[in-house]
Design a protein around this motif. Structure first.
Motif, PDB file in Angstrom:
ATOM      1  N   ASP A  85     -16.896 -31.619  17.951  1.00  0.00           N
ATOM      2  CA  ASP A  85     -17.529 -31.017  18.961  1.00  0.00           C
ATOM      3  C   ASP A  85     -17.197 -31.828  20.345  1.00  0.00           C
ATOM      4  O   ASP A  85     -17.449 -31.284  21.213  1.00  0.00           O
ATOM      5  CB  ASP A  85     -18.649 -30.666  18.718  1.00  0.00           C
ATOM      6  CG  ASP A  85     -19.206 -29.635  17.709  1.00  0.00           C
ATOM      7  OD1 ASP A  85     -18.194 -28.962  17.510  1.00  0.00           O
ATOM      8  OD2 ASP A  85     -20.140 -29.699  17.175  1.00  0.00           O
ATOM      9  N   ARG A  86     -16.710 -33.027  20.145  1.00  0.00           N
ATOM     10  CA  ARG A  86     -16.802 -33.942  21.268  1.00  0.00           C
ATOM     11  C   ARG A  86     -15.342 -34.252  21.683  1.00  0.00           C
ATOM     12  O   ARG A  86     -14.856 -34.109  22.869  1.00  0.00           O
ATOM     13  CB  ARG A  86     -17.584 -35.386  21.112  1.00  0.00           C
ATOM     14  CG  ARG A  86     -19.168 -34.744  21.542  1.00  0.00           C
ATOM     15  CD  ARG A  86     -20.129 -35.799  20.767  1.00  0.00           C
ATOM     16  NE  ARG A  86     -21.517 -35.543  20.968  1.00  0.00           N
ATOM     17  CZ  ARG A  86     -22.099 -34.440  20.346  1.00  0.00           C
ATOM     18  NH1 ARG A  86     -21.492 -33.701  19.327  1.00  0.00           N
ATOM     19  NH2 ARG A  86     -23.251 -34.241  20.526  1.00  0.00           N
ATOM     20  N   THR A 212     -14.685 -23.783  25.400  1.00  0.00           N
ATOM     21  CA  THR A 212     -16.032 -24.165  25.511  1.00  0.00           C
ATOM     22  C   THR A 212     -16.322 -25.594  26.167  1.00  0.00           C
ATOM     23  O   THR A 212     -17.253 -25.656  26.909  1.00  0.00           O
ATOM     24  CB  THR A 212     -16.486 -24.098  23.993  1.00  0.00           C
ATOM     25  OG1 THR A 212     -16.801 -22.690  23.518  1.00  0.00           O
ATOM     26  CG2 THR A 212     -17.891 -24.663  24.080  1.00  0.00           C
ATOM     27  N   GLN A 213     -15.517 -26.413  26.032  1.00  0.00           N
ATOM     28  CA  GLN A 213     -15.403 -27.676  26.609  1.00  0.00           C
ATOM     29  C   GLN A 213     -15.162 -27.639  28.181  1.00  0.00           C
ATOM     30  O   GLN A 213     -16.163 -28.309  28.733  1.00  0.00           O
ATOM     31  CB  GLN A 213     -14.118 -28.541  26.005  1.00  0.00           C
ATOM     32  CG  GLN A 213     -14.239 -28.950  24.545  1.00  0.00           C
ATOM     33  CD  GLN A 213     -15.604 -29.887  24.287  1.00  0.00           C
ATOM     34  OE1 GLN A 213     -16.623 -29.266  23.805  1.00  0.00           O
ATOM     35  NE2 GLN A 213     -15.686 -31.061  24.478  1.00  0.00           N
ATOM     36  N   ARG A 222     -24.378 -30.591  27.570  1.00  0.00           N
ATOM     37  CA  ARG A 222     -23.635 -31.079  26.363  1.00  0.00           C
ATOM     38  C   ARG A 222     -24.609 -30.640  25.191  1.00  0.00           C
ATOM     39  O   ARG A 222     -25.779 -30.926  25.299  1.00  0.00           O
ATOM     40  CB  ARG A 222     -23.195 -32.314  26.321  1.00  0.00           C
ATOM     41  CG  ARG A 222     -22.047 -32.679  27.652  1.00  0.00           C
ATOM     42  CD  ARG A 222     -21.416 -34.028  27.528  1.00  0.00           C
ATOM     43  NE  ARG A 222     -20.123 -34.025  28.516  1.00  0.00           N
ATOM     44  CZ  ARG A 222     -19.045 -33.562  28.243  1.00  0.00           C
ATOM     45  NH1 ARG A 222     -18.812 -32.749  26.956  1.00  0.00           N
ATOM     46  NH2 ARG A 222     -18.219 -33.720  28.919  1.00  0.00           N
ATOM     47  N   ARG A 357     -20.194 -24.314  20.400  1.00  0.00           N
ATOM     48  CA  ARG A 357     -20.695 -25.468  21.050  1.00  0.00           C
ATOM     49  C   ARG A 357     -20.958 -26.566  19.896  1.00  0.00           C
ATOM     50  O   ARG A 357     -20.931 -27.463  20.070  1.00  0.00           O
ATOM     51  CB  ARG A 357     -21.525 -25.367  22.142  1.00  0.00           C
ATOM     52  CG  ARG A 357     -22.938 -24.560  21.699  1.00  0.00           C
ATOM     53  CD  ARG A 357     -24.077 -24.436  22.737  1.00  0.00           C
ATOM     54  NE  ARG A 357     -24.926 -25.795  23.172  1.00  0.00           N
ATOM     55  CZ  ARG A 357     -24.445 -26.389  24.248  1.00  0.00           C
ATOM     56  NH1 ARG A 357     -23.815 -25.870  25.266  1.00  0.00           N
ATOM     57  NH2 ARG A 357     -25.368 -27.389  24.447  1.00  0.00           N
TER      58      ARG A 357
END
Length: 424
Positions: A85-86, A212-213, A222, A357
């Motif tokens: 997710d990061r 999304t990012q 975040r 997310r």
């Protein structure tokens, strides 16, 4: 859309023909990654009988070696989900494949139970992470109407990897003395590392993740590390974790101990054991493909209902009834079919239940929480086999796990055909 086009869209092969080049590259990357992951994991099941003889391990200790891999994979899966997710799905997939390849290879150098325990524990972190990154990647790239078929077909790569491990074990134990053959089997576990070069060159991040990012970067909102345990996502996290526990527990209770069960309780040789496992693996591969098609045809929940009930019946017959070896050979196909095919719906189902997310985090945690709890099953089977026949111990835990799968699916909503949206 015309009736003809709808029927064509629902055909077993339409989704593959309709894939765009990026979808196709992603499919083969995830399929290969999952298959090679399976090979590295299943290698250990073929080593158990040799280690029992060479090192004088008990069934309980052998089960603990399987369990520590799965327990660590639960932690690794959640960590990889958070990372996906990061830093992205593709980069995380590369890291996890390198990790489990290296530590499978190093397992071949172990000189004691303790050393092998550490190597298998470390291997587990990458093993769990590979699925977390790969399943999300495939689920986000493919179009909604084919998500079940595509993600489920990726899951069938597990049977291919399992088959490769079985063939390698049969060949190596025929060519070499068991004292070194088991080490060579672990050494071939380095092969998946080569897939990383393909991923770096040909596979891109899914557009829905990239969008999304971008939104998260604009808002600065975040996702938190514990966001999946709060608000409306919490219920989904709990129920999907129970679903995965049933799916994983049943599978590992059976497959971890199958070679040992066939050799010790049924008196089969290494070569004959390979033949019986070949039938089971063929059933498993077919089950994955049929399950993938049915996931989009009848829905994710109905797939779980049908396959879990059938798996209960077949596992009970295979491990608890007094049947001859010929009957066991033929019963192996439905054992593999129903005992694996339900996995084809799990990846797509989890992808559709979690928001973008936190999809990596949620999907990685739920699936690998199930793997962590299910990891206890091989160890418990080994412990319980000291007081009852191994086959009966396998059947007891497998049936309980499949029942949990059924109940959890009953409590979750159907998501077939759901469109994924960018959020943040």
């Amino acid at each position: 859309m015309t009736t003809e086009s709808i029927e064509d869209s629902n055909s077993p092969t339409a989704w593959f023909k309709e894939m765009t080049p990026p979808e196709r590259r992603t499919f083969w990357a995830c399929f290969s990654g999952w298959g090679l992951d399976a090979m590295d994991v299943q290698i250990y099941s073929f080593v158990i009988p040799t280690l029992l003889a060479l090192w004088g391990l008990t069934n309980a200790q052998a089960g603990q070696l399987a369990t520590v891999t799965l327990l660590c994979s639960a932690v690794g899966g959640w960590a990889a989900g958070l990372l996906a997710d990061r830093i992205g799905r593709v980069r995380t997939l590369q890291l996890t494949i390198l990790w489990f390849s290296v530590f499978t290879f190093l397992s071949g150098f172990a000189q004691s139970y303790e050393q092998l325990f550490i190597a298998r524990a470390l291997m587990g972190f990458g093993f769990g992470g590979e699925w977390a990154a790969g399943a999300v990647l495939m689920g986000e790239v493919i179009r909604p109407q084919h998500r079940g078929k595509a993600v489920g077909s990726v899951q069938s790569g597990w049977a291919i990897g399992w088959g490769v491990a079985a063939i390698a074990a049969t060949v190596l134990f025929q060519l070499f003395d068991p004292t070194v053959a088991w080490r060579y089997l672990f050494f071939i576990g380095i092969l998946p590392a080569g897939l990383v070069f393909f991923l770096r060159r040909f596979v891109d991040e899914p557009p829905v993740f990239a969008e999304t990012q971008r939104r998260i970067a604009q808002t600065g909102d975040r996702p938190g590390l514990l966001e999946i345990f709060s608000g409306p996502v919490l219920k989904t996290t709990i129920l999907t974790s129970l679903l995965a526990t049933g799916a994983q527990g049943g599978y590992y209770a059976v497959t971890t101990w199958l070679p040992t069960y066939l050799k010790t309780e049924k008196g089969l040789s290494v070569l004959n054991t390979g033949g019986y496992l070949a039938v089971i693996i063929a059933g498993s591969f077919t089950g994955y493909l049929v399950g993938a098609y049915l996931a989009d045809r009848i829905g994710r929940r109905m797939l779980f209902f049908v396959f879990s009930l059938c798996a209960i019946a077949v596992v009970f017959a295979y491990t608890s009834l007094d049947i001859d070896n010929t009957t066991m050979l033929f019963l192996g196909f439905p054992l593999g079919f129903f005992g694996s095919g339900y996995f084809s719906g799990v990846g797509a189902f989890l992808t559709e239940l979690f928001p973008t997310r936190v999809r990596g985090s949620g999907q990685g945690f739920a699936y690998n929480f199930g793997r962590g709890v299910g990891a206890l099953f091989p160890s418990l089977v080994g412990t319980l086999s000291a007081t009852m026949p191994l086959g009966r111990a396998i059947g007891l835990f497998a049936v309980a796990a499949y029942a949990l799968l059924f109940i959890a699916a009953l409590a979750l909503p159907e998501t077939k055909g759901k469109t994924l949206h960018a959020d943040g």
